[in-house]
Design a protein around this motif. Structure first.
Motif, PDB file in Angstrom:
ATOM      1  N   ALA A  85       2.591  17.528  15.074  1.00 41.20           N
ATOM      2  CA  ALA A  85       2.308  16.282  14.348  1.00 41.20           C
ATOM      3  C   ALA A  85       3.242  15.153  14.791  1.00 41.20           C
ATOM      4  O   ALA A  85       3.363  14.146  14.094  1.00 41.20           O
ATOM      5  CB  ALA A  85       2.442  16.526  12.841  1.00 41.20           C
ATOM      6  N   ARG A  86       3.889  15.310  15.930  1.00 42.16           N
ATOM      7  CA  ARG A  86       4.942  14.353  16.298  1.00 42.16           C
ATOM      8  C   ARG A  86       4.420  12.912  16.395  1.00 42.16           C
ATOM      9  O   ARG A  86       5.027  11.986  15.844  1.00 42.16           O
ATOM     10  CB  ARG A  86       5.597  14.773  17.624  1.00 42.16           C
ATOM     11  N   GLU A  87       3.301  12.727  17.055  1.00 44.43           N
ATOM     12  CA  GLU A  87       2.767  11.360  17.195  1.00 44.43           C
ATOM     13  C   GLU A  87       2.415  10.763  15.835  1.00 44.43           C
ATOM     14  O   GLU A  87       2.649   9.583  15.578  1.00 44.43           O
ATOM     15  CB  GLU A  87       1.535  11.356  18.106  1.00 44.43           C
ATOM     16  N   ALA A  88       1.867  11.622  14.973  1.00 45.07           N
ATOM     17  CA  ALA A  88       1.500  11.150  13.632  1.00 45.07           C
ATOM     18  C   ALA A  88       2.748  10.758  12.841  1.00 45.07           C
ATOM     19  O   ALA A  88       2.734   9.780  12.079  1.00 45.07           O
ATOM     20  CB  ALA A  88       0.724  12.237  12.891  1.00 45.07           C
ATOM     21  N   LEU A  89       3.827  11.510  13.022  1.00 48.35           N
ATOM     22  CA  LEU A  89       5.079  11.195  12.318  1.00 48.35           C
ATOM     23  C   LEU A  89       5.652   9.861  12.802  1.00 48.35           C
ATOM     24  O   LEU A  89       6.119   9.049  11.997  1.00 48.35           O
ATOM     25  CB  LEU A  89       6.100  12.322  12.530  1.00 48.35           C
ATOM     26  N   ILE A  90       5.613   9.646  14.108  1.00 42.95           N
ATOM     27  CA  ILE A  90       6.132   8.380  14.656  1.00 42.95           C
ATOM     28  C   ILE A  90       5.343   7.205  14.092  1.00 42.95           C
ATOM     29  O   ILE A  90       5.901   6.207  13.625  1.00 42.95           O
ATOM     30  CB  ILE A  90       6.064   8.406  16.202  1.00 42.95           C
ATOM     31  N   ASP A  91       4.040   7.348  14.102  1.00 43.95           N
ATOM     32  CA  ASP A  91       3.189   6.285  13.566  1.00 43.95           C
ATOM     33  C   ASP A  91       3.459   6.066  12.077  1.00 43.95           C
ATOM     34  O   ASP A  91       3.557   4.938  11.600  1.00 43.95           O
ATOM     35  CB  ASP A  91       1.719   6.644  13.784  1.00 43.95           C
ATOM     36  N   GLU A 121       0.839  -1.209   0.000  1.00 45.96           N
ATOM     37  CA  GLU A 121       0.000   0.000   0.000  1.00 45.96           C
ATOM     38  C   GLU A 121       0.868   1.251   0.000  1.00 45.96           C
ATOM     39  O   GLU A 121       1.901   1.292   0.659  1.00 45.96           O
ATOM     40  CB  GLU A 121      -0.841   0.032   1.284  1.00 45.96           C
ATOM     41  N   ASP A 122       0.425   2.272  -0.711  1.00 45.01           N
ATOM     42  CA  ASP A 122       1.128   3.553  -0.593  1.00 45.01           C
ATOM     43  C   ASP A 122       0.808   4.179   0.759  1.00 45.01           C
ATOM     44  O   ASP A 122      -0.182   3.823   1.412  1.00 45.01           O
ATOM     45  CB  ASP A 122       0.765   4.495  -1.747  1.00 45.01           C
ATOM     46  N   ASN A 123       1.680   5.094   1.189  1.00 49.24           N
ATOM     47  CA  ASN A 123       1.564   5.638   2.533  1.00 49.24           C
ATOM     48  C   ASN A 123       2.004   7.096   2.522  1.00 49.24           C
ATOM     49  O   ASN A 123       3.174   7.405   2.296  1.00 49.24           O
ATOM     50  CB  ASN A 123       2.457   4.813   3.474  1.00 49.24           C
ATOM     51  N   LEU A 124       1.056   7.975   2.729  1.00 46.24           N
ATOM     52  CA  LEU A 124       1.313   9.415   2.625  1.00 46.24           C
ATOM     53  C   LEU A 124       0.877  10.132   3.893  1.00 46.24           C
ATOM     54  O   LEU A 124      -0.143   9.792   4.490  1.00 46.24           O
ATOM     55  CB  LEU A 124       0.505  10.028   1.472  1.00 46.24           C
ATOM     56  N   LEU A 125       1.659  11.131   4.274  1.00 48.04           N
ATOM     57  CA  LEU A 125       1.291  12.020   5.373  1.00 48.04           C
ATOM     58  C   LEU A 125       1.376  13.448   4.839  1.00 48.04           C
ATOM     59  O   LEU A 125       2.474  13.927   4.511  1.00 48.04           O
ATOM     60  CB  LEU A 125       2.241  11.840   6.557  1.00 48.04           C
ATOM     61  N   LEU A 126       0.231  14.107   4.737  1.00 48.88           N
ATOM     62  CA  LEU A 126       0.159  15.402   4.050  1.00 48.88           C
ATOM     63  C   LEU A 126      -0.255  16.476   5.038  1.00 48.88           C
ATOM     64  O   LEU A 126      -1.433  16.627   5.380  1.00 48.88           O
ATOM     65  CB  LEU A 126      -0.830  15.298   2.887  1.00 48.88           C
ATOM     66  N   LEU A 127       0.739  17.229   5.482  1.00 52.49           N
ATOM     67  CA  LEU A 127       0.524  18.246   6.512  1.00 52.49           C
ATOM     68  C   LEU A 127       0.178  19.592   5.885  1.00 52.49           C
ATOM     69  O   LEU A 127       0.775  19.987   4.873  1.00 52.49           O
ATOM     70  CB  LEU A 127       1.793  18.417   7.338  1.00 52.49           C
ATOM     71  N   GLU A 175      -4.381  25.071   9.182  1.00 54.05           N
ATOM     72  CA  GLU A 175      -3.100  24.860   9.859  1.00 54.05           C
ATOM     73  C   GLU A 175      -3.299  23.974  11.086  1.00 54.05           C
ATOM     74  O   GLU A 175      -4.251  24.144  11.844  1.00 54.05           O
ATOM     75  CB  GLU A 175      -2.486  26.200  10.249  1.00 54.05           C
ATOM     76  N   GLY A 176      -2.385  23.029  11.278  1.00 53.90           N
ATOM     77  CA  GLY A 176      -2.468  22.103  12.408  1.00 53.90           C
ATOM     78  C   GLY A 176      -3.091  20.774  12.039  1.00 53.90           C
ATOM     79  O   GLY A 176      -3.135  19.861  12.855  1.00 53.90           O
ATOM     80  N   SER A 177      -3.555  20.653  10.800  1.00 55.66           N
ATOM     81  CA  SER A 177      -4.223  19.407  10.375  1.00 55.66           C
ATOM     82  C   SER A 177      -3.439  18.712   9.279  1.00 55.66           C
ATOM     83  O   SER A 177      -2.549  19.290   8.675  1.00 55.66           O
ATOM     84  CB  SER A 177      -5.629  19.711   9.881  1.00 55.66           C
ATOM     85  N   TRP A 178      -3.802  17.466   9.027  1.00 53.27           N
ATOM     86  CA  TRP A 178      -3.133  16.695   7.976  1.00 53.27           C
ATOM     87  C   TRP A 178      -4.049  15.587   7.475  1.00 53.27           C
ATOM     88  O   TRP A 178      -5.046  15.236   8.110  1.00 53.27           O
ATOM     89  CB  TRP A 178      -1.825  16.099   8.486  1.00 53.27           C
ATOM     90  N   LEU A 179      -3.681  15.058   6.321  1.00 52.70           N
ATOM     91  CA  LEU A 179      -4.337  13.884   5.761  1.00 52.70           C
ATOM     92  C   LEU A 179      -3.348  12.726   5.807  1.00 52.70           C
ATOM     93  O   LEU A 179      -2.164  12.888   5.551  1.00 52.70           O
ATOM     94  CB  LEU A 179      -4.754  14.129   4.306  1.00 52.70           C
ATOM     95  N   ARG A 180      -3.862  11.541   6.116  1.00 50.63           N
ATOM     96  CA  ARG A 180      -3.046  10.335   6.061  1.00 50.63           C
ATOM     97  C   ARG A 180      -3.705   9.370   5.086  1.00 50.63           C
ATOM     98  O   ARG A 180      -4.880   9.039   5.249  1.00 50.63           O
ATOM     99  CB  ARG A 180      -2.962   9.707   7.466  1.00 50.63           C
ATOM    100  N   LEU A 236      -8.618  12.311   7.875  1.00 60.53           N
ATOM    101  CA  LEU A 236      -8.238  13.648   8.327  1.00 60.53           C
ATOM    102  C   LEU A 236      -7.865  13.587   9.786  1.00 60.53           C
ATOM    103  O   LEU A 236      -8.571  12.943  10.577  1.00 60.53           O
ATOM    104  CB  LEU A 236      -9.418  14.603   8.143  1.00 60.53           C
ATOM    105  N   ASP A 237      -6.763  14.238  10.164  1.00 61.67           N
ATOM    106  CA  ASP A 237      -6.407  14.278  11.576  1.00 61.67           C
ATOM    107  C   ASP A 237      -5.734  15.601  11.914  1.00 61.67           C
ATOM    108  O   ASP A 237      -5.468  16.404  11.035  1.00 61.67           O
ATOM    109  CB  ASP A 237      -5.498  13.099  11.934  1.00 61.67           C
ATOM    110  N   GLY A 238      -5.468  15.794  13.199  1.00 54.30           N
ATOM    111  CA  GLY A 238      -4.791  17.010  13.627  1.00 54.30           C
ATOM    112  C   GLY A 238      -5.641  17.855  14.559  1.00 54.30           C
ATOM    113  O   GLY A 238      -6.534  17.347  15.235  1.00 54.30           O
ATOM    114  N   LEU A 239      -5.368  19.163  14.545  1.00 58.49           N
ATOM    115  CA  LEU A 239      -5.935  20.056  15.554  1.00 58.49           C
ATOM    116  C   LEU A 239      -7.234  20.721  15.120  1.00 58.49           C
ATOM    117  O   LEU A 239      -7.954  21.263  15.949  1.00 58.49           O
ATOM    118  CB  LEU A 239      -4.909  21.148  15.886  1.00 58.49           C
ATOM    119  N   THR A 240      -7.514  20.729  13.822  1.00 58.72           N
ATOM    120  CA  THR A 240      -8.634  21.544  13.332  1.00 58.72           C
ATOM    121  C   THR A 240      -9.442  20.797  12.271  1.00 58.72           C
ATOM    122  O   THR A 240      -8.966  19.839  11.664  1.00 58.72           O
ATOM    123  CB  THR A 240      -8.114  22.844  12.672  1.00 58.72           C
ATOM    124  N   ALA A 241     -10.637  21.291  12.045  1.00 64.11           N
ATOM    125  CA  ALA A 241     -11.505  20.745  11.006  1.00 64.11           C
ATOM    126  C   ALA A 241     -10.986  21.153   9.625  1.00 64.11           C
ATOM    127  O   ALA A 241     -10.218  22.102   9.497  1.00 64.11           O
ATOM    128  CB  ALA A 241     -12.926  21.254  11.202  1.00 64.11           C
TER     129      ALA A 241
END
Lengths: 247, 247
Positions: A23-29, A3-9, A196-201, A209-214
């Motif tokens: 995004a530290r926890e998301a980066l570790i994961d 599977e492809d795997n992307l983290l888009l901040l 700002e503060g959110s990302w897509l995985r 969608l994850d992070g601090l904001t909608a």
């Protein structure tokens, strides 16, 4: 095929926080034990490549991850054939895309990410690059790339640093929402306004969608919709993207 | 050969004023008795061409000037061979430039304006078009023009709707000043940050800033400078414009 795997901040620096801290926890994961990253600093000025890379190295030090500036290797396209993680940083999207074109790395990244061999982290302009086109960037077109076509790792567009219309503004320039609606007048492609503060995985067919904001998602013929962190957005991966189809 | 004559407005609608009201006296002086204008609405969506033109017609009615939408004539390039005034309106600069390219009107406008046969009014995106390139636009690149080269009626760049950095903002996206400094990292070309309510008037070798607010001029290796309405800026017409020369 993996599977492809992307983290888009949306952004790498959040107000009152250290670089990438939000995004530290998301980066570790996301890294899942990987210990080496190639960093592409090309959205910055040439003179800032080293200092920008140093900032990223510092941010990843607590995670015990080694970051190598792609500009420090002789043949970036060759290095990317063996890389396990690529981080494309923010700055100016036009400068970034033009440089990626000149280095001829678009194909190798696209192919290896799609096959799941290379994980992709984008931030701001780097997140724009993951889209089919840079057409939803906020940046000034300070240089002219050969084409607006970018990595195309996802089938929709992202607007990073998405901002709500300012309250009580007397400024007559376009709001961010107005700009995205103009994009939809010319293209039938969904746009994720990533605050700002959110990302897509993305993992294969799954998008979250994850992070601090909608986030605010714009589609033609549809009222913009708000999605809260934690929302599954995999449906975005199944929609067609039709560029240059005027309303 | 007659002198060329340009009126380059930052914006056409100023807060709490009617369309073009803030520049009415300047328009009367600029038109100098001319009674017909061709209006290019191409920065707007196709569906808005008629309503946009109607707004401009209404704004010019008190001046007893007839405004014809360039989109209503069969052959715009032919109409522009006889036109006395062209007004290029605001909206999205990328859409505007792409359409001007498709209509093949860049050359006829450039030649006739330079010879002093056709007077040019720009507003916002229309003012961007008067520069050598659209590289200092604020707009989103919603479509891809064949080239960023625009009319090139002046040898420097303008940033319309110039905005000072917001005070106490927590947003991490680039300020306008930051964007223009990025432009100067890649191009050795002066940029006039034209705040809303202001305009430039060019007559042959003479260039003057006027309107309601000061302008901020950016040059490589120089601190940005503020200029008040009424300032002579003819020196800007004598500086070289070197694109794609990285710092």
């Amino acid at each position: 095929m993996m599977e492809d795997n992307l983290l888009l901040l949306s952004n790498s620096k959040t107000h009152n926080m250290e670089f990438l801290e939000h995004a530290r926890e998301a980066l570790i994961d996301f890294l899942d034990g990987r210990r080496t990253i190639y960093f592409a600093p090309y959205a910055a000025a040439t003179s800032a490549y080293d200092s920008y890379t140093a900032t990223i190295q510092t941010a990843f030090k607590p995670l015990d991850v080694t970051v190598t500036g792609l500009h420090t290797v002789d043949q970036p396209a060759l290095a990317l054939r063996d890389a396990e993680v690529l981080f494309v940083g923010g700055g100016n999207s036009f400068r970034l895309l033009k440089t990626l074109q000149q280095l001829d790395v678009l194909n190798v990244v696209r192919e290896r990410v799609t096959r799941g061999e290379l994980r992709y982290i984008g931030s701001s302009a780097g997140t724009n690059m993951s889209c089919p086109s840079l057409r939803t960037t906020n940046d000034m077109p300070i240089v002219q790339p050969a084409s607006f076509a970018s990595f195309g790792l996802i089938p929709f567009q992202i607007n990073p640093h998405y901002q709500d219309p300012p309250i009580n503004s007397t400024h007559m320039g376009e709001t961010r929402e107005k700009r995205i609606l103009e994009f939809l007048e010319e293209n039938d492609v969904p746009v994720v306004g990533l605050r700002e503060g959110s990302w897509l995985r993305k993992r294969g067919a799954h998008l979250r969608l994850d992070g601090l904001t909608a986030a605010r998602i714009f589609r033609r013929h549809t009222e913009p919709q708000e999605y809260q962190p934690g929302s599954a957005l995999s449906w975005l991966l199944t929609l067609p993207a039709i560029f240059d189809q005027r309303l």
